[in-house]
Design a protein around this motif. Sequence first.
Motif, short mmCIF file in Angstrom:
data_model
loop_
_atom_site.label_atom_id
_atom_site.label_comp_id
_atom_site.label_asym_id
_atom_site.label_seq_id
_atom_site.Cartn_x
_atom_site.Cartn_y
_atom_site.Cartn_z
N MET A 47 62.74 23.61 13.00
CA MET A 47 61.75 23.60 13.51
C MET A 47 61.08 23.18 14.88
N ILE A 48 60.74 23.37 15.99
CA ILE A 48 59.81 23.39 16.93
C ILE A 48 58.60 23.38 17.03
N LEU A 49 57.14 22.47 17.85
CA LEU A 49 56.53 22.78 18.36
C LEU A 49 56.79 22.71 19.56
N THR A 50 56.10 23.69 20.34
CA THR A 50 55.93 23.59 21.67
C THR A 50 54.40 24.19 22.74
N THR A 51 54.76 23.92 23.71
CA THR A 51 53.68 23.60 24.72
C THR A 51 53.98 24.32 25.64
N GLU A 52 52.55 26.41 25.08
CA GLU A 52 52.65 27.16 26.55
C GLU A 52 51.87 27.90 26.64
N ASP A 53 51.36 29.01 27.30
CA ASP A 53 50.37 29.64 27.11
C ASP A 53 50.65 31.16 26.72
N GLU A 89 53.76 31.04 15.50
CA GLU A 89 52.68 31.12 15.46
C GLU A 89 51.71 30.10 15.51
N THR A 90 50.67 30.33 16.61
CA THR A 90 50.25 29.20 17.12
C THR A 90 49.44 28.08 16.23
N LEU A 91 49.32 27.20 16.16
CA LEU A 91 48.57 25.98 15.25
C LEU A 91 46.99 26.13 15.68
N CYS A 92 47.12 25.80 16.96
CA CYS A 92 45.90 25.28 17.68
C CYS A 92 45.97 26.09 19.42
N VAL A 93 44.14 26.68 19.78
CA VAL A 93 44.55 25.66 21.31
C VAL A 93 43.40 24.68 21.60
N LEU A 94 44.47 23.94 22.46
CA LEU A 94 43.82 23.04 22.68
C LEU A 94 43.62 22.73 25.03
N LEU A 105 63.02 18.42 13.58
CA LEU A 105 61.85 18.70 14.09
C LEU A 105 62.20 18.62 15.70
N GLY A 106 61.93 19.29 16.16
CA GLY A 106 62.11 19.60 17.77
C GLY A 106 60.38 18.99 18.11
N VAL A 107 59.88 18.05 19.14
CA VAL A 107 58.63 17.82 19.45
C VAL A 107 58.39 17.89 20.95
N ASN A 159 52.21 26.08 19.45
CA ASN A 159 52.66 27.18 18.73
C ASN A 159 54.14 26.24 17.97
N LEU A 160 54.52 26.71 16.71
CA LEU A 160 55.57 26.52 16.13
C LEU A 160 56.23 27.17 15.36
N TYR A 161 57.67 27.03 15.80
CA TYR A 161 58.85 28.00 15.18
C TYR A 161 59.93 27.16 14.26
N VAL A 162 59.87 28.20 13.04
CA VAL A 162 60.43 27.73 11.66
C VAL A 162 61.73 28.66 11.74
N ALA A 163 62.73 28.17 11.37
CA ALA A 163 63.78 28.47 11.07
C ALA A 163 63.92 28.75 9.50
N ASP A 164 63.90 29.95 9.13
CA ASP A 164 64.39 30.64 7.69
C ASP A 164 63.41 29.47 6.17
N PRO A 165 62.29 29.61 6.59
CA PRO A 165 61.85 28.43 5.71
C PRO A 165 61.83 28.52 3.58
N GLN A 166 61.77 29.70 3.44
CA GLN A 166 61.96 30.72 2.86
C GLN A 166 63.49 30.03 1.83
N ASN A 167 64.12 29.31 2.69
CA ASN A 167 65.35 29.12 1.83
C ASN A 167 65.66 26.81 1.63
N SER A 168 64.15 26.69 2.54
CA SER A 168 64.09 24.54 1.56
C SER A 168 62.71 24.65 1.53
N ALA A 169 62.48 24.47 0.28
CA ALA A 169 60.86 23.94 -0.25
C ALA A 169 60.30 23.17 0.46
#
Length: 292
Positions: free
Chosen positions: A145-151, A158-163, A97-99, A258-268
């Motif tokens: 998966m990674i979280l990012t701070t971007e505009d 997917e955008t999780l929140c705008v702060l 997990l990258g943050v 923002n959140l980016y996830v690699a193939d979440p369907q393949n792992s519960a």
Amino acid sequence: MPRNLDMTALRSFATVAEAGGVTRAAGLLHLTQSAVSMQLKRLEESLGRELLDRSGRGVSLTADGEQLLGYAKRMLRLNDEVFSRLTDHVYEGEIVLGVPHDIVYPAIPQVLKRFHAEYPRMKVNLVSSMTHHLKDMFAKGECDMILTTEDTLDAGGETLCVLPLVWVGAPGGQAWKNRPLRLASEGDCVFRKTVQRALDQVNIPWEVAVDGNSYRTIEASISADLAVFAIIDGTVPGHLEVIPHGGTLPELVSQQVNLYVADPQNSAAIADLAEMVRAGFRAMQLSGLHAA
């Protein structure tokens, strides 16, 4: 009297549908073709519906088969999850997990604690770095998966929140009153140009007083009242404070988390961790709204 679906037959049906034929499905299931065909026949007989169209050279689903396939996938996924959670065959492995360092707190520690309680044998390798570096790692498959701070938001995210960004300095500090305004930031900080542009627009002179590659060094300089900078609201550490500038400094733009996830369907496990991250930042934004 209730009738129960045969999970083994359902698994064979779903595998045949996804593999496109009985022969290939039998190989994937490590069964003989006749055993798979028999399971499909029993499933059709139990439902009283034809599920496969065998009129052509290949195997295709009937309308009833297409409807059943959606149910079958959900039932098998739930079956596998229950079996994994309640037997010795629990989830094991590692998730990377990258943050960005400036949004690790306050949400991520609670997320990790909750995930560990549900997946005690899974290891989460937490990587803290700049957004652009995390995106490079994600593109190379080095992070799950990674979280990012971007505009902006890239495809697949997917955008999780705008702060909002807020000015921060030492508690009771005076550095924010100096002109030129002394700034402390890492050279690759995504907020750096945003802050400098905002100051230029209101004609406030500034200079980079501390320019380093260590976030802890930057924090120490700000905490010593040598400079100021901007971070995302809600992530201000206890040894800094939001500057009560009363409009003396320009308002800053908001940033997307923002959140980016690699193939979440393949792992519960990955899918569950992603949902916990969503919930953590959703609560963080709601807390900020209530405080406002």
